[in-house]
Design an enzyme around this catalytic site. Sequence first.
Site, PDB file in Angstrom:
ATOM      1  N   THR A 290     -57.684 -66.401  59.105  1.00 22.43           N
ATOM      2  CA  THR A 290     -59.008 -66.996  58.737  1.00 22.43           C
ATOM      3  C   THR A 290     -60.383 -66.328  59.081  1.00 22.43           C
ATOM      4  O   THR A 290     -61.124 -66.234  58.160  1.00 22.43           O
ATOM      5  CB  THR A 290     -59.156 -68.476  59.484  1.00 22.43           C
ATOM      6  OG1 THR A 290     -57.897 -69.335  59.159  1.00 22.43           O
ATOM      7  CG2 THR A 290     -60.359 -69.214  58.943  1.00 22.43           C
TER       8      THR A 290
ATOM      9  N   LYS B 100     -60.435 -55.900  73.948  1.00 21.83           N
ATOM     10  CA  LYS B 100     -61.119 -56.061  75.424  1.00 21.83           C
ATOM     11  C   LYS B 100     -62.409 -55.421  75.449  1.00 21.83           C
ATOM     12  O   LYS B 100     -63.299 -55.922  74.773  1.00 21.83           O
ATOM     13  CB  LYS B 100     -60.303 -55.155  76.420  1.00 21.83           C
ATOM     14  CG  LYS B 100     -58.830 -55.671  76.781  1.00 21.83           C
ATOM     15  CD  LYS B 100     -58.055 -55.196  77.755  1.00 21.83           C
ATOM     16  CE  LYS B 100     -56.747 -55.809  77.977  1.00 21.83           C
ATOM     17  NZ  LYS B 100     -56.864 -56.908  78.813  1.00 21.83           N
TER      18      LYS B 100
ATOM     19  N   PHE C  56     -46.998 -52.609  77.625  1.00 18.33           N
ATOM     20  CA  PHE C  56     -47.562 -53.724  77.309  1.00 18.33           C
ATOM     21  C   PHE C  56     -48.367 -53.870  76.079  1.00 18.33           C
ATOM     22  O   PHE C  56     -49.120 -53.096  75.835  1.00 18.33           O
ATOM     23  CB  PHE C  56     -48.332 -54.370  78.424  1.00 18.33           C
ATOM     24  CG  PHE C  56     -48.828 -55.741  78.133  1.00 18.33           C
ATOM     25  CD1 PHE C  56     -49.709 -56.086  77.221  1.00 18.33           C
ATOM     26  CD2 PHE C  56     -48.102 -56.684  78.731  1.00 18.33           C
ATOM     27  CE1 PHE C  56     -50.057 -57.549  77.194  1.00 18.33           C
ATOM     28  CE2 PHE C  56     -48.559 -58.184  78.770  1.00 18.33           C
ATOM     29  CZ  PHE C  56     -49.388 -58.369  77.851  1.00 18.33           C
TER      30      PHE C  56
ATOM     31  N   ASP D 107     -51.927 -47.601  71.256  1.00 20.56           N
ATOM     32  CA  ASP D 107     -52.589 -48.853  71.594  1.00 20.56           C
ATOM     33  C   ASP D 107     -53.496 -48.794  72.723  1.00 20.56           C
ATOM     34  O   ASP D 107     -53.319 -48.252  73.642  1.00 20.56           O
ATOM     35  CB  ASP D 107     -51.461 -49.695  72.110  1.00 20.56           C
ATOM     36  CG  ASP D 107     -52.014 -50.972  72.468  1.00 20.56           C
ATOM     37  OD1 ASP D 107     -51.246 -52.099  72.903  1.00 20.56           O
ATOM     38  OD2 ASP D 107     -53.125 -51.250  72.513  1.00 20.56           O
TER      39      ASP D 107
HETATM   40  C1  LIG Z   1     -52.340 -52.238  75.940  1.00 22.51           C
HETATM   41  C2  LIG Z   1     -52.639 -53.594  75.609  1.00 22.51           C
HETATM   42  N1  LIG Z   1     -52.324 -53.887  74.390  1.00 22.51           N
HETATM   43  C3  LIG Z   1     -52.214 -55.279  73.914  1.00 22.51           C
HETATM   44  C4  LIG Z   1     -52.791 -56.090  74.783  1.00 22.51           C
HETATM   45  C5  LIG Z   1     -52.959 -57.720  74.453  1.00 22.51           C
HETATM   46  O1  LIG Z   1     -54.424 -58.055  74.215  1.00 22.51           O
HETATM   47  P1  LIG Z   1     -54.843 -59.341  74.296  1.00 22.51           P
HETATM   48  O2  LIG Z   1     -53.932 -60.260  73.212  1.00 22.51           O
HETATM   49  O3  LIG Z   1     -54.646 -59.732  75.718  1.00 22.51           O
HETATM   50  O4  LIG Z   1     -56.367 -59.475  74.043  1.00 22.51           O
HETATM   51  C6  LIG Z   1     -53.057 -55.736  75.889  1.00 22.51           C
HETATM   52  C7  LIG Z   1     -53.632 -57.036  77.161  1.00 22.51           C
HETATM   53  N2  LIG Z   1     -53.759 -56.647  78.410  1.00 22.51           N
HETATM   54  C8  LIG Z   1     -53.378 -57.625  79.186  1.00 22.51           C
HETATM   55  C9  LIG Z   1     -53.587 -57.385  80.566  1.00 22.51           C
HETATM   56  S1  LIG Z   1     -52.967 -58.960  81.286  1.00 22.51           S
HETATM   57  C10 LIG Z   1     -52.356 -59.658  80.112  1.00 22.51           C
HETATM   58  C11 LIG Z   1     -51.376 -60.378  80.009  1.00 22.51           C
HETATM   59  O5  LIG Z   1     -51.358 -61.094  79.097  1.00 22.51           O
HETATM   60  O6  LIG Z   1     -51.027 -60.991  81.094  1.00 22.51           O
HETATM   61  C12 LIG Z   1     -52.711 -58.954  78.901  1.00 22.51           C
HETATM   62  C13 LIG Z   1     -53.148 -54.677  76.316  1.00 22.51           C
HETATM   63  O7  LIG Z   1     -53.228 -54.125  77.601  1.00 22.51           O
END
Ligand SMILES: Cc1ncc(COP(=O)(O)O)c(CNc2csc(C(=O)O)c2)c1O
Length: 462
Positions: free
Chosen positions: A343, A319, A179, A288
């Site tokens: 921006t 996070k 992810f 990541d």
């Molecule tokens: C390893 C890793 N890389 C990138 C991301 C994306 O981060 P955000 O854009 O959500 O801040 C995440 C975000 N985690 C996440 C948990 S539930 C979720 C979702 O969109 O369902 C997203 C991550 O766990």
Amino acid sequence: QEYDKPAIKTAIPGPRSQELMAELSHVQLTKGMSYFVDFEKSLGNFIVDADGNVLLDVFQQIASVPLGYNHPALVKALQDPKNVSSFVNRAALGLYPPVSFLQDLKDALLSVAPPGLPEVTTMACGTCSVENAFKLAFMHYKAKQRGNPEPSLEDLTSCMRSQAPGTPPLTILGFERGFHGRTLGALSTTRSKAMARVDIPTFDWPKAPFPVLKYPLANYERENKAEEEKCLEMARQAIFDSNNAGKPVAGIIVEPIQAEGGDNHASADFFKSLQRIAKEFDALFIVDEVQTGCGSTGKFWAHEHWGLIEPPDIVTFSKKMLIGGFYHRPEIRVQQPLRIFNTWMGDQSKLVLLKEVVKVVREESLLQRVQESGRVLLNGLEHMQEKYPGLFSRARGVGTFCAIDCADADTRAEFLSKMKANGVEMGGGSGEVSIRFRPTLTFSQRHADILFEAMDKVASQM
Ligand SMILES: Cc1ncc(COP(=O)(O)O)c(CNc2csc(C(=O)O)c2)c1O
């Protein structure tokens, strides 16, 4: 000070949450929401909902709260007159950084930088950090191929028609069940749930399976080693095939623990070998750490457990770091202005808060606490799977970044729902059957006692 223990007065979501949900549903989809939160009353490791229910929260806003709710050090930072301007004026950091910017970057980000990565770019979220890490990899690849960081006239004209050479057929190798975010580039390497991808055009980039390890690890060393070797060979083959098909792999992206795809772990040797494969094919090694970063594994960065000879090329974060961004090796810094750009380029006020988080982590030796609490958490999970073998298996984790598998998805759903009714918020799980733990860095023995008392009570009734 926090609450002593959970206190559940109503069903969850309670009447007030349901009322608010009904009103909000006139404005946006509310189906995915759990309940409304009283963030004023939430404290430390305990979340309070709109109906006054107090729950021990070991999920903490999808693993994004480092010190728990309303930590005094953060509240104090907000009340400090010299910080007001950072909260009131949101700087376009790429054009007009505040005079304190370098010092803030040093205090908040460079003081905890992964070893060997002295440069950092801030972003707003995890996805846009990953998105821009990919762009950095593509620019770096093309600059090397040209022997010149400056695009040619042909590059500049052809890219406006989305044609080569200006628009190159470059790719990123990702892993099954990874992810990395939901925007089109990041989404092209996100393979944890179909609902995140369906209906959206994505790049057809190469992928490889991520190891599925057998537990307890000590009993399956040979099988797990073979599993990792198989995955590495398939990654190598996927890169080889993509390069041969005229779709060069410019980077490999991997999570230290696949945190959405089922809390899937791999050994330090696996990641060292993966870095060697990246080097072998002249692709950047992108780690990541959006979900694993900022201390939950007992080291500030999860990849520090690997003992890499050389640092990764890029490490993304967000996070618990309160701000998005990525660290990178100096050699791959973008050479031209306004190419890795937007921006706000993150949010100066989050650096003000992160400075305080980093200070508390240091002053209260929270990495040490995470290591100790992690042992308590993992031992407790191993005890749960011994006591309820029909319910639980594959207890695993590094630091407090732990997980345990339920017999199946329905069992997990029932368990999580009953845990909530018994005062523990655990989120929705990772992958198909895994329950994941994402507590704050202040999680300690007394929280584990509350957690396992509730787990034992719920499990005994299932
Ligand atoms: C390893 C890793 N890389 C990138 C991301 C994306 O981060 P955000 O854009 O959500 O801040 C995440 C975000 N985690 C996440 C948990 S539930 C979720 C979702 O969109 O369902 C997203 C991550 O766990």
